[in-house]
Design an enzyme around this catalytic site. Sequence first.
Site, PDB file in Angstrom:
ATOM      1  N   ASP A  30      14.253  28.221   4.784  1.00 25.62           N
ATOM      2  CA  ASP A  30      13.503  29.017   5.766  1.00 25.62           C
ATOM      3  C   ASP A  30      12.611  30.017   5.024  1.00 25.62           C
ATOM      4  O   ASP A  30      13.021  30.631   4.039  1.00 25.62           O
ATOM      5  CB  ASP A  30      14.475  29.750   6.697  1.00 25.62           C
ATOM      6  CG  ASP A  30      13.788  30.265   7.945  1.00 25.62           C
ATOM      7  OD1 ASP A  30      14.082  29.748   9.037  1.00 25.62           O
ATOM      8  OD2 ASP A  30      12.952  31.198   7.837  1.00 25.62           O
ATOM      9  N   ILE A  31      11.395  30.196   5.512  1.00 25.78           N
ATOM     10  CA  ILE A  31      10.423  31.084   4.853  1.00 25.78           C
ATOM     11  C   ILE A  31      10.814  32.563   5.006  1.00 25.78           C
ATOM     12  O   ILE A  31      10.381  33.401   4.208  1.00 25.78           O
ATOM     13  CB  ILE A  31       8.999  30.830   5.430  1.00 25.78           C
ATOM     14  CG1 ILE A  31       7.919  31.224   4.453  1.00 25.78           C
ATOM     15  CG2 ILE A  31       8.807  31.510   6.778  1.00 25.78           C
ATOM     16  CD1 ILE A  31       6.537  30.706   4.833  1.00 25.78           C
ATOM     17  N   ASN A  87      18.275  27.016  18.531  1.00 22.87           N
ATOM     18  CA  ASN A  87      17.726  27.802  19.627  1.00 22.87           C
ATOM     19  C   ASN A  87      16.906  26.897  20.538  1.00 22.87           C
ATOM     20  O   ASN A  87      16.134  26.061  20.053  1.00 22.87           O
ATOM     21  CB  ASN A  87      16.815  28.903  19.076  1.00 22.87           C
ATOM     22  CG  ASN A  87      17.541  29.830  18.109  1.00 22.87           C
ATOM     23  OD1 ASN A  87      18.709  30.160  18.340  1.00 22.87           O
ATOM     24  ND2 ASN A  87      16.881  30.235  17.047  1.00 22.87           N
ATOM     25  N   GLN A  94      13.752  30.414  20.106  1.00 17.60           N
ATOM     26  CA  GLN A  94      12.987  29.295  19.526  1.00 17.60           C
ATOM     27  C   GLN A  94      11.516  29.690  19.378  1.00 17.60           C
ATOM     28  O   GLN A  94      10.889  30.150  20.346  1.00 17.60           O
ATOM     29  CB  GLN A  94      13.101  28.037  20.403  1.00 17.60           C
ATOM     30  CG  GLN A  94      12.429  26.822  19.756  1.00 17.60           C
ATOM     31  CD  GLN A  94      12.652  25.524  20.525  1.00 17.60           C
ATOM     32  OE1 GLN A  94      13.113  25.534  21.658  1.00 17.60           O
ATOM     33  NE2 GLN A  94      12.304  24.411  19.907  1.00 17.60           N
ATOM     34  N   SER A  95      10.996  29.536  18.173  1.00 18.94           N
ATOM     35  CA  SER A  95       9.586  29.839  17.930  1.00 18.94           C
ATOM     36  C   SER A  95       8.812  28.624  17.439  1.00 18.94           C
ATOM     37  O   SER A  95       7.587  28.602  17.508  1.00 18.94           O
ATOM     38  CB  SER A  95       9.453  30.987  16.920  1.00 18.94           C
ATOM     39  OG  SER A  95      10.058  30.631  15.694  1.00 18.94           O
ATOM     40  N   HIS A 100      15.474  21.819  15.452  1.00 18.87           N
ATOM     41  CA  HIS A 100      15.979  22.111  14.110  1.00 18.87           C
ATOM     42  C   HIS A 100      17.306  22.832  14.194  1.00 18.87           C
ATOM     43  O   HIS A 100      17.580  23.556  15.140  1.00 18.87           O
ATOM     44  CB  HIS A 100      14.974  22.958  13.319  1.00 18.87           C
ATOM     45  CG  HIS A 100      14.498  24.190  14.026  1.00 18.87           C
ATOM     46  ND1 HIS A 100      13.535  24.159  15.016  1.00 18.87           N
ATOM     47  CD2 HIS A 100      14.845  25.487  13.908  1.00 18.87           C
ATOM     48  CE1 HIS A 100      13.302  25.377  15.459  1.00 18.87           C
ATOM     49  NE2 HIS A 100      14.103  26.214  14.810  1.00 18.87           N
ATOM     50  N   LEU A 101      18.100  22.628  13.155  1.00 16.10           N
ATOM     51  CA  LEU A 101      19.324  23.394  12.974  1.00 16.10           C
ATOM     52  C   LEU A 101      19.065  24.428  11.887  1.00 16.10           C
ATOM     53  O   LEU A 101      18.492  24.108  10.841  1.00 16.10           O
ATOM     54  CB  LEU A 101      20.483  22.489  12.522  1.00 16.10           C
ATOM     55  CG  LEU A 101      21.055  21.500  13.529  1.00 16.10           C
ATOM     56  CD1 LEU A 101      22.194  20.715  12.859  1.00 16.10           C
ATOM     57  CD2 LEU A 101      21.570  22.223  14.769  1.00 16.10           C
ATOM     58  N   HIS A 102      19.509  25.660  12.148  1.00 16.46           N
ATOM     59  CA  HIS A 102      19.552  26.676  11.095  1.00 16.46           C
ATOM     60  C   HIS A 102      20.930  26.573  10.443  1.00 16.46           C
ATOM     61  O   HIS A 102      21.954  26.696  11.140  1.00 16.46           O
ATOM     62  CB  HIS A 102      19.433  28.081  11.690  1.00 16.46           C
ATOM     63  CG  HIS A 102      18.127  28.389  12.344  1.00 16.46           C
ATOM     64  ND1 HIS A 102      17.158  29.170  11.750  1.00 16.46           N
ATOM     65  CD2 HIS A 102      17.625  28.051  13.565  1.00 16.46           C
ATOM     66  CE1 HIS A 102      16.129  29.302  12.568  1.00 16.46           C
ATOM     67  NE2 HIS A 102      16.378  28.628  13.687  1.00 16.46           N
TER      68      HIS A 102
END
Length: 114
Positions: A30-31, A87, A94-95, A100-102
């Site tokens: 993740d960035i 999310n 969610q953005s 996706h899974l974190h």
Amino acid sequence: MSDCLFCKIAAGEIPSRRVHSDEEFYAFEDINPQAPTHVLVIPRRHIATLNDLRDEDAPLMGRLLVLASRIAKERGLESKGFRLNANCLESAGQSVFHVHLHLLGGRPFGWPPG
Ligand code: 5GP
Ligand code: ZN
């Protein structure tokens, strides 16, 4: 989907720090990490939200979960513990509208989430 950030990342059109890559899935750092380990694990196929999953996506999503858990082990989180988070829609955080899974680990997490 051509204008999706995560489709572009999975295709290598936008650079990312790759963690895993295969025919079905891509995983990357993740960035804006929220924990010492913060990896995003995505199916290559564009699925916008969890609302869009169909019954026939169950094997794909099962493999996504297995892959994320395997990456957690590779990060040494097997005994320390980790969190998998997905999310759905803006109100849940969610953005990016590509499922996706974190994978989060390396620090304690509270419950319930804020
Ligand atoms: P969401 O908020 O949709 O659950 O998660 C999206 C995640 O994608 C966020 O944690 C955010 O930091 C990450 N993200 C957004 N843009 C980029 C990017 O260009 N590269 C990477 N590696 N992560 C991104
Ligand atoms: Zn996409």
